[in-house]
Write a protein that holds these residues in place. Sequence first.
Motif, PDB file in Angstrom:
ATOM      1  N   VAL B 141     -49.045  35.358  -2.652  1.00  0.00           N
ATOM      2  CA  VAL B 141     -47.854  35.086  -3.475  1.00  0.00           C
ATOM      3  C   VAL B 141     -47.158  36.380  -3.856  1.00  0.00           C
ATOM      4  CG1 VAL B 141     -47.070  34.220  -5.694  1.00  0.00           C
ATOM      5  CG2 VAL B 141     -48.690  32.895  -4.359  1.00  0.00           C
ATOM      6  N   ARG B 142     -47.955  37.367  -4.284  1.00  0.00           N
ATOM      7  CA  ARG B 142     -47.335  38.625  -4.713  1.00  0.00           C
ATOM      8  C   ARG B 142     -46.680  39.331  -3.531  1.00  0.00           C
ATOM      9  NH1 ARG B 142     -49.405  40.161 -10.410  1.00  0.00           N
ATOM     10  NH2 ARG B 142     -47.523  41.404 -10.288  1.00  0.00           N
ATOM     11  N   ALA B 144     -45.220  37.785  -1.078  1.00  0.00           N
ATOM     12  CA  ALA B 144     -43.945  37.080  -0.939  1.00  0.00           C
ATOM     13  C   ALA B 144     -42.954  37.567  -1.984  1.00  0.00           C
ATOM     14  CB  ALA B 144     -44.153  35.575  -1.055  1.00  0.00           C
ATOM     15  N   CYS B 145     -43.435  37.821  -3.195  1.00  0.00           N
ATOM     16  CA  CYS B 145     -42.566  38.306  -4.276  1.00  0.00           C
ATOM     17  C   CYS B 145     -41.999  39.679  -3.937  1.00  0.00           C
ATOM     18  CB  CYS B 145     -43.335  38.368  -5.589  1.00  0.00           C
ATOM     19  SG  CYS B 145     -43.732  36.743  -6.272  1.00  0.00           S
TER      20      CYS B 145
END
Lengths: 188, 188
Positions: B141-142, B144-145
């Motif tokens: 997720v990070r 992707a962030c």
Amino acid sequence: MTTPSRMGTREQILDTALELFLAQGYDATSLRQIAERLQLTKAALYYHFPAKELLLLELTRPLLDGMGRLVTELRSAEDHDPRAVLSAYLDLFIEHVDIVGLLGREPATLHHPDVGQRAHSLAIAIQRQLAGVDPQPERAVRTACALGVIHSAAQIPPGMLAEQRDIILAAAIAALGEAVPTQSAQRK
Amino acid sequence: MTTPSRMGTREQILDTALELFLAQGYDATSLRQIAERLQLTKAALYYHFPAKELLLLELTRPLLDGMGRLVTELRSAEDHDPRAVLSAYLDLFIEHVDIVGLLGREPATLHHPDVGQRAHSLAIAIQRQLAGVDPQPERAVRTACALGVIHSAAQIPPGMLAEQRDIILAAAIAALGEAVPTQSAQRK
DNA sequence: GTCTATAGGCAGATAGAC
DNA sequence: GTCTATCTGCCTATAGAC
């Protein structure tokens, strides 16, 4: 069948319209395609939505209304804690992920005065609440970056969004940078 | 005139095609519009590009080739410092901002096998280099962030991009999170 | 509320003259 | 290399029967 017929015809139409718009784009999607999927006729579509454009208006309204409410709330509140703003924006974003995807990707959408223009001015308003008035360039850029993090949520599988929410928020705050002075132990 | 006639006809066509695609979208832009702007005829266009699609292929090729090179380089290198990867990706991104905008916004583009499909697999490859194989969900997720931060560069006025580059990179690294173990006093 | 039938326009594309 | 002229097809939208 993707869309069982237990919803109203109108909702079914909006539903498959959104699906096709997301997959192929607004312009590339014809009313014939939508009608065929629902085993309706084009004319039947026109009964419910007198113009193709109206599909766009109806689809985007919930998100735009939500943004409008958020801006109003932010204006009336005294406190401008960036984290609270980011958090509220993220939640709104998650609630309407698919529509955000549509708005973000569709140039056709973006130029309609009742949609794109409104969306744009609302986004600017939110950005102002975050960056403050007349911010330093760096502050402005980092604000854009933080919003970019939130927008990246659109890339994450919808099913995982709820459980990853806090991580995304943390990343957005991190991207914003040093604006966080003291309370580092704040939870929920 | 936006495009003085000192470039080759072919370049002029690509130039105004990109301009119109960005402003209105690929589908919404007709060959007639492009021809009119250049005071050419549709048939003249077809002499240079036998199909509308080819405009897309030519426009996106430089970026895709760049991504391809980047992936190759990353694969051959032993070191996987996330900051270096982000930095290289950001530079590539800045070099081709406009095309990235086109690729990101155009669903029509994204479904063409020689364009969207290639772009997609390249993007996945880069993401893998960043997140590692089989990453923890949070790490994924990070990542992707962080990529979201870089993509947000498309929102920043092109003129300011060069001078804000380092800030964007810093924000992206911050979004990635704890992967940065020690050197917190690094400036510039 | 849903249909058939059709209007009318503009799109992408081609053939062949210059 | 660029033109004129033209084809074909699909699109949005409308009128009016059931």
